[in-house]
Scaffold this motif. Structure first.
Motif, PDB file in Angstrom:
ATOM      1  N   GLY A 237      20.555  -3.378  -7.038  1.00  0.00           N
ATOM      2  CA  GLY A 237      21.030  -3.679  -5.701  1.00  0.00           C
ATOM      3  C   GLY A 237      21.681  -5.042  -5.645  1.00  0.00           C
ATOM      4  N   ALA A 238      21.790  -5.609  -4.463  1.00  0.00           N
ATOM      5  CA  ALA A 238      22.476  -6.891  -4.282  1.00  0.00           C
ATOM      6  C   ALA A 238      21.624  -7.836  -3.460  1.00  0.00           C
ATOM      7  N   VAL A 239      21.696  -9.113  -3.831  1.00  0.00           N
ATOM      8  CA  VAL A 239      21.108 -10.195  -3.055  1.00  0.00           C
ATOM      9  C   VAL A 239      22.214 -11.212  -2.827  1.00  0.00           C
ATOM     10  N   GLY A 240      22.689 -11.311  -1.601  1.00  0.00           N
ATOM     11  CA  GLY A 240      23.838 -12.158  -1.333  1.00  0.00           C
ATOM     12  C   GLY A 240      25.058 -11.621  -2.062  1.00  0.00           C
ATOM     13  N   ILE A 241      25.749 -12.488  -2.819  1.00  0.00           N
ATOM     14  CA  ILE A 241      26.936 -12.064  -3.565  1.00  0.00           C
ATOM     15  C   ILE A 241      26.596 -11.548  -4.952  1.00  0.00           C
ATOM     16  N   ALA A 242      25.330 -11.636  -5.362  1.00  0.00           N
ATOM     17  CA  ALA A 242      24.920 -11.253  -6.718  1.00  0.00           C
ATOM     18  C   ALA A 242      24.468  -9.799  -6.766  1.00  0.00           C
ATOM     19  N   ASP A 243      25.015  -9.031  -7.721  1.00  0.00           N
ATOM     20  CA  ASP A 243      24.510  -7.694  -8.028  1.00  0.00           C
ATOM     21  C   ASP A 243      23.449  -7.835  -9.112  1.00  0.00           C
ATOM     22  N   LEU A 244      22.289  -7.207  -8.906  1.00  0.00           N
ATOM     23  CA  LEU A 244      21.146  -7.393  -9.784  1.00  0.00           C
ATOM     24  C   LEU A 244      20.603  -6.055 -10.270  1.00  0.00           C
ATOM     25  N   VAL A 245      20.034  -6.055 -11.485  1.00  0.00           N
ATOM     26  CA  VAL A 245      19.284  -4.919 -12.005  1.00  0.00           C
ATOM     27  C   VAL A 245      17.981  -5.448 -12.594  1.00  0.00           C
ATOM     28  N   PHE A 246      16.859  -4.909 -12.113  1.00  0.00           N
ATOM     29  CA  PHE A 246      15.542  -5.216 -12.662  1.00  0.00           C
ATOM     30  C   PHE A 246      15.090  -4.019 -13.487  1.00  0.00           C
ATOM     31  N   PHE A 247      14.519  -4.275 -14.649  1.00  0.00           N
ATOM     32  CA  PHE A 247      14.216  -3.201 -15.605  1.00  0.00           C
ATOM     33  C   PHE A 247      12.852  -3.444 -16.249  1.00  0.00           C
ATOM     34  N   VAL A 248      12.067  -2.381 -16.424  1.00  0.00           N
ATOM     35  CA  VAL A 248      10.810  -2.452 -17.168  1.00  0.00           C
ATOM     36  C   VAL A 248      10.604  -1.107 -17.861  1.00  0.00           C
ATOM     37  N   GLY A 249      10.112  -1.127 -19.101  1.00  0.00           N
ATOM     38  CA  GLY A 249       9.917   0.113 -19.843  1.00  0.00           C
ATOM     39  C   GLY A 249       8.950  -0.069 -20.997  1.00  0.00           C
ATOM     40  N   ASP A 250       8.464   1.045 -21.532  1.00  0.00           N
ATOM     41  CA  ASP A 250       7.480   0.978 -22.617  1.00  0.00           C
ATOM     42  C   ASP A 250       7.554   2.252 -23.444  1.00  0.00           C
ATOM     43  N   THR A 251       7.096   2.169 -24.669  1.00  0.00           N
ATOM     44  CA  THR A 251       6.861   3.331 -25.522  1.00  0.00           C
ATOM     45  C   THR A 251       5.455   3.197 -26.094  1.00  0.00           C
ATOM     46  N   ASP A 252       4.885   4.316 -26.578  1.00  0.00           N
ATOM     47  CA  ASP A 252       3.554   4.225 -27.183  1.00  0.00           C
ATOM     48  C   ASP A 252       3.635   4.106 -28.702  1.00  0.00           C
ATOM     49  N   ALA A 253       4.792   3.638 -29.224  1.00  0.00           N
ATOM     50  CA  ALA A 253       4.906   3.341 -30.653  1.00  0.00           C
ATOM     51  C   ALA A 253       4.002   2.165 -30.996  1.00  0.00           C
ATOM     52  N   ALA A 254       3.505   2.151 -32.219  1.00  0.00           N
ATOM     53  CA  ALA A 254       2.583   1.106 -32.653  1.00  0.00           C
ATOM     54  C   ALA A 254       3.234  -0.268 -32.516  1.00  0.00           C
ATOM     55  N   GLY A 255       2.509  -1.202 -31.915  1.00  0.00           N
ATOM     56  CA  GLY A 255       2.992  -2.574 -31.790  1.00  0.00           C
ATOM     57  C   GLY A 255       4.035  -2.779 -30.729  1.00  0.00           C
ATOM     58  N   ASP A 256       4.265  -1.789 -29.880  1.00  0.00           N
ATOM     59  CA  ASP A 256       5.312  -1.886 -28.868  1.00  0.00           C
ATOM     60  C   ASP A 256       4.671  -2.157 -27.511  1.00  0.00           C
ATOM     61  N   ASP A 257       4.861  -3.359 -26.971  1.00  0.00           N
ATOM     62  CA  ASP A 257       4.347  -3.715 -25.652  1.00  0.00           C
ATOM     63  C   ASP A 257       5.364  -3.366 -24.571  1.00  0.00           C
ATOM     64  N   VAL A 258       4.969  -3.575 -23.322  1.00  0.00           N
ATOM     65  CA  VAL A 258       5.880  -3.334 -22.207  1.00  0.00           C
ATOM     66  C   VAL A 258       7.086  -4.273 -22.320  1.00  0.00           C
ATOM     67  N   ALA A 259       8.276  -3.710 -22.210  1.00  0.00           N
ATOM     68  CA  ALA A 259       9.518  -4.494 -22.242  1.00  0.00           C
ATOM     69  C   ALA A 259       9.999  -4.722 -20.808  1.00  0.00           C
ATOM     70  N   TYR A 260      10.674  -5.844 -20.597  1.00  0.00           N
ATOM     71  CA  TYR A 260      11.172  -6.148 -19.260  1.00  0.00           C
ATOM     72  C   TYR A 260      12.532  -6.820 -19.381  1.00  0.00           C
ATOM     73  N   GLY A 261      13.314  -6.733 -18.318  1.00  0.00           N
ATOM     74  CA  GLY A 261      14.626  -7.356 -18.349  1.00  0.00           C
ATOM     75  C   GLY A 261      15.228  -7.476 -16.972  1.00  0.00           C
ATOM     76  N   ILE A 262      16.223  -8.323 -16.863  1.00  0.00           N
ATOM     77  CA  ILE A 262      17.006  -8.457 -15.639  1.00  0.00           C
ATOM     78  C   ILE A 262      18.438  -8.783 -16.037  1.00  0.00           C
ATOM     79  N   SER A 263      19.396  -8.220 -15.311  1.00  0.00           N
ATOM     80  CA  SER A 263      20.801  -8.566 -15.531  1.00  0.00           C
ATOM     81  C   SER A 263      21.467  -8.768 -14.184  1.00  0.00           C
ATOM     82  N   ALA A 264      22.536  -9.561 -14.185  1.00  0.00           N
ATOM     83  CA  ALA A 264      23.184  -9.917 -12.927  1.00  0.00           C
ATOM     84  C   ALA A 264      24.676 -10.094 -13.124  1.00  0.00           C
ATOM     85  N   ALA A 265      25.425  -9.863 -12.053  1.00  0.00           N
ATOM     86  CA  ALA A 265      26.866 -10.112 -12.021  1.00  0.00           C
ATOM     87  C   ALA A 265      27.184 -10.863 -10.740  1.00  0.00           C
ATOM     88  N   ILE A 266      27.855 -12.013 -10.870  1.00  0.00           N
ATOM     89  CA  ILE A 266      28.168 -12.858  -9.723  1.00  0.00           C
ATOM     90  C   ILE A 266      29.671 -13.151  -9.718  1.00  0.00           C
TER      91      ILE A 266
END
Length: 326
Positions: A237-266
């Motif tokens: 979505g958007a906050v002010g003039i910035a377009d944002l994406v919030f991301f979180v994901g996981d797999t049950d592969a050995a040694g793989d913790d929850v991954a997280y990320g954010i990206s933006a375009a201004i």
């Protein structure tokens, strides 16, 4: 995009004409790509290389008397990438066919899985730079080869079936891709894909889109089958003039913790956009990846793009070049 109309006339008792539309589109890019401590296949230092790509998408569509659309896509792509020895390699993808009626679209062949299609989950968001070397997804499933089936040319393309249904602000999609790499003891060692099922959904409200995907992949490593489950959530979505994406994901592969990320375009002015991404978590061996770049329009579909950042291996990365769409 260039459109070519092809009319086929059948002379029978009564003359009928079937008209198919063939569209040709694509992109071209060229520039410099840098990765700290990169070496060539021969072991030579190869940190800064020339990178270029030419892609043609050929789409053909026709419609039955009852209004059902049938179509197909063929992609041709040529890369000149000195970083991995794929210089001057051109390849086709397997054909992708679709049937569409109302809000339902079914695709067969070289499809995108739910994660790659990004119709529900926002997998890619804003990838800074010319060659998209990093993004908010970079640590999600990065230690499991070929986990997410993708539409691509050559041996990297998935093969399967998908179905997507859109109803107003709600979208649901499912995909199944087969394990077509039957000639190696380790199914995914060369980047090919294992048998995978994915289910995703998205809902848009108040200019924000929430997406989710869940999948199961049957990996085969040295003759031992292992089922890997994975999931991801995104909010776009958007906050002010910035377009944002919030991301979180996981797999049950050995040694793989929850991954997280954010990206933006201004946007900065009328022709320039600043893009940024950061990705963390995931496998223990992965560093936090990030990138900061720009996208400047030169008009006519031509853009100057570049970035600087760090990949999941802890290496400094950068690129700069021109991309144009047609």
């Amino acid at each position: 995009m260039k459109k070519i109309l092809i009319a086929t006339t059948a002379l029978v008792a009564t003359t009928t004409v079937a008209v198919a539309e063939v569209n040709i589109s694509g992109l071209g890019r060229f520039g410099l790509d840098y990765q700290e401590d990169r070496t060539s296949a021969a072991g030579d230092e190869n940190e800064t290389v020339l990178d270029s790509r030419m892609r043609l998408n050929i789409d053909a569509e026709t419609e039955t008397d009852s209004g059902i659309e049938f179509g197909a896509r063929l992609r041709i792509q040529s890369d000149n990438d000195e970083s991995d020895g794929s210089s001057n390699v051109a390849s086709f993808n397997g054909p992708r066919f679709h049937i569409e009626s109302g809000g339902l679209r079914v695709e067969v062949g070289n499809i995108s899985g739910v994660s790659d299609a990004a119709s529900t989950i926002n997998t890619y968001g804003f990838e800074p730079g010319l060659t998209f070397n990093t993004g908010h997804y970079s640590t999600w499933g990065a230690n499991v080869a070929g986990l997410f089936p993708a539409y691509a040319t050559g041996a990297e393309g998935a093969n399967g079936v998908s179905a997507k249904y859109e109803m107003g602000d709600f979208v649901v999609m499912a995909s199944y891709t087969d394990d077509y790499d039957e000639n190696t003891a380790v199914t995914t060692d060369d980047g090919d894909f294992a048998e995978t099922f994915e289910l995703g959904a998205a809902y848009t409200f108040s200019a924000w889109t929430l997406g989710a995907v869940y999948g199961m992949s049957e990996q085969t490593t040295v003759g031992v089958a292992e089922e890997i489950d994975f999931w991801a959530l995104s909010a776009s979505g958007a906050v002010g003039i910035a377009d944002l994406v919030f991301f979180v994901g996981d797999t049950d592969a050995a040694g793989d913790d929850v991954a997280y990320g954010i990206s933006a375009a201004i946007p900065v002015g009328a022709a320039t956009v600043i893009e940024a991404s950061v990705a963390g978590g995931g496998a223990d061996a992965l560093d936090t990846a990030y990138g900061l770049g720009f996208d400047h329009s030169l008009g006519g579909g031509v853009k100057l793009q570049g970035m600087v950042g760090r990949d999941t291996g802890g290496n400094t990365i950068a690129d700069l070049g021109v991309l144009f769409n047609f």
